[in-house]
Design an enzyme around this catalytic site. Structure first.
Site, PDB file in Angstrom:
ATOM      1  N   SER A 106      39.506  45.017  37.587  1.00 47.73           N
ATOM      2  CA  SER A 106      39.985  43.636  37.732  1.00 47.73           C
ATOM      3  C   SER A 106      41.464  43.443  37.458  1.00 47.73           C
ATOM      4  O   SER A 106      42.000  42.359  37.704  1.00 47.73           O
ATOM      5  CB  SER A 106      39.171  42.696  36.827  1.00 47.73           C
ATOM      6  OG  SER A 106      37.957  42.350  37.446  1.00 47.73           O
ATOM      7  N   LYS A 109      43.707  41.900  40.092  1.00 48.54           N
ATOM      8  CA  LYS A 109      43.979  40.467  40.270  1.00 48.54           C
ATOM      9  C   LYS A 109      45.431  40.098  39.952  1.00 48.54           C
ATOM     10  O   LYS A 109      45.922  39.075  40.441  1.00 48.54           O
ATOM     11  CB  LYS A 109      43.012  39.643  39.407  1.00 48.54           C
ATOM     12  CG  LYS A 109      41.547  39.749  39.847  1.00 48.54           C
ATOM     13  CD  LYS A 109      40.647  38.913  38.963  1.00 48.54           C
ATOM     14  CE  LYS A 109      39.198  38.937  39.450  1.00 48.54           C
ATOM     15  NZ  LYS A 109      38.534  40.230  39.163  1.00 48.54           N
ATOM     16  N   SER A 306      38.530  35.913  35.334  1.00 49.44           N
ATOM     17  CA  SER A 306      38.315  37.096  36.166  1.00 49.44           C
ATOM     18  C   SER A 306      37.346  36.761  37.299  1.00 49.44           C
ATOM     19  O   SER A 306      36.368  37.476  37.550  1.00 49.44           O
ATOM     20  CB  SER A 306      37.787  38.277  35.343  1.00 49.44           C
ATOM     21  OG  SER A 306      38.064  39.497  36.005  1.00 49.44           O
TER      22      SER A 306
END
Length: 473
Positions: A106, A109, A306
């Site tokens: 993640s 991102k 997230s």
């Protein structure tokens, strides 16, 4: 600047905590004279202490001495790639495998957020439109890619655009013409709805969804229940398999359609000819429009929670802004392009999606620290919006329960970072203020970790806490 504002605000709150007049009895039995004579309660501890622009710069030797014993922790596995740099100067302070392509999870991102802020700008809002269809009374609901669109006031995302507002606009625009059918146009996004390299349980596990240009509440089946259980479920929720058709059915009901008339089909909105027709709008005439939260807020939510679905929608916004298909491939290619245009080493990033769910993504730690430095050094003010949603160590988001142990508490309140987790993959990248007040950026990516999640996270936190607790000179 944000850190300074937070510190001032927190201090002001602390100085104002007194128990005046009659409130004393309600809150603890003291009379007004005793309460007035008491000293104000002390201010709460500062969160995100402000960086000192004149603070001494750590030396590469000092950073190496602080980090190398920690980088070798068994809980991090046998592939630990690290980059540390100074935000003000951009000077590299430590590297170990810093240019090696690594599975970022993640942490991806951060790249998606910078790319969409650069391509669209912080103020951009995503439209959802309704237009007149080819048949009398036909309404075409046109998805613009807003993943936060709500049905009504009970939506999952606070402040989101709403279908009930759009339905009211449509009824007014139609005048005396009653809506008869709803068609959904989700053609803005193309290609597969699930990402390449996603684990097999992603579509049903609650953290991902079918990515379509039209959806409500991030494709959550029950947004009210999802909001109630969000913390307990770690943001996972049951998702609908066909988000665009589900949104269309919800919209049809808001227009008063029921039974067979409430069933919807996919189609394409007719072009607006500009012609007028007696008694009803001509095909293609816009009947209403609602707009999403501004891009800066969507990026905040994406990073702080997230949120994988928002991330995939943001990657497609980058693609559309760059004239590429609104698909996984288009979003990945456009993100690479935008980062290259910003002067970042685009050869050190290879993406398959925008969320980091894909195991085929690769990013080098040094690209991440370069990216964070670019967003934080003042050269691109719009990119600074990336920091608004970054979790704070021991305080918020995915870091709220971390930095609690004695060996990591130095990072509480001064580490601000995005985390990434897949099985066997653990990562963290962000900002930290040293004990001397110097603002550094770091990225630690590991993609061969043992099955020891708690120990691995603490090992990562020990690295960032070491930076927080030392001058490293």
């Amino acid at each position: 600047m944000l850190a300074s504002v937070l510190i001032v605000a927190l201090a002001a709150v602390g100085l104002a905590v007194v128990r005046p007049g009659p409130l004393a009895g309600w809150l603890g039995g003291e009379d007004s004279r005793t309460a007035a004579a008491r000293s104000p309660e002390p201010p709460p501890p500062a969160v995100l202490a402000g960086a000192d622009g004149s603070a001494p710069l750590p030396t590469p030797e000092g950073v190496r001495a602080a980090l190398e014993p920690l980088v070798r922790a068994a809980a991090l596995g046998d592939r630990v790639n690290v980059s540390v740099a100074d935000v003000t100067t951009g000077q590299a302070l430590y590297g170990s495998g810093q240019d090696a392509p690594t599975v970022p999870a993640s942490v991806t991102k951060l790249a998606t957020g910078v790319a969409v802020l650069a391509a669209r700008g912080p103020a951009y809002r995503i439209p959802t439109r309704a237009v007149a269809g080819a048949a009398p009374g036909e309404v075409v609901l046109v998805g613009g890619g807003d993943p936060t669109l709500a049905v009504d006031k009970n939506g999952f995302y606070p402040g989101a655009a709403r279908l009930d507002d759009l339905a009211a606009q449509v009824r007014k625009a139609l005048g005396g013409t009653a809506p008869t059918t709803v068609t959904v146009d989700s053609s803005l996004f193309t290609g597969p709805v699930y990402g390449p390299g996603w684990d097999s349980d992603i579509p049903t596990g609650g953290f991902g969804a079918a990515i379509t240009a039209l959806m409500t509440d991030g494709a959550r089946r029950d947004p009210v229940e999802a909001r109630r259980t969000e913390e307990a479920m770690n943001h996972a929720a049951e998702r609908v398999p066909q988000p665009d058709l589900t949104a269309g059915r919800q919209f049809a009901k808001l227009l008063g359609l029921s039974g067979a008339a409430a069933e919807v089909k996919r189609g394409t909105a007719p072009a607006d000819s500009g012609a007028s027709a007696a008694g009803s709008p001509a095909p293609g005439t816009e009947l209403g429009k609602v707009e999403s939260l501004p891009m800066v807020r969507l990026v905040d939510i994406m990073i702080s929670d997230s949120d994988n679905v928002i991330a995939e929608a943001m990657a497609r916004q980058v693609a559309l802004a760059k004239g590429k298909p609104g698909s996984f491939a288009g979003g990945a290619a456009a993100t690479d392009q935008v980062l290259g245009e910003l002067g970042l080493p685009a050869d050190e990033i290879s993406l398959a999606d925008g969320s980091g769910l894909s195991r085929t993504n690769r990013i080098s730690p040094s690209l991440l620290t370069d990216l964070i430095t670019l967003a934080g050094n003042g050269s691109h003010p719009d990119l600074a919006a990336i920091f608004g949603g970054l979790p704070v160590g021991g305080w918020s988001g995915t870091l709220d329960e971390r930095y609690q142990a004695s060996v990591t508490k130095a990072g509480a309140g001064v580490v601000r970072a995005k985390t990434g987790t897949l099985s066997g993959v653990n990562a963290i990248a962000g900002l930290v203020t040293t004990a001397d007040g110097r603002l550094l950026t770091f990225a630690v990516l590991t993609d061969r970790t043992p099955d020891t999640l708690d120990e691995t996270r603490q090992a990562l936190d020990r690295i960032t806490s070491a930076l927080a607790g030392c001058g490293c000179r």
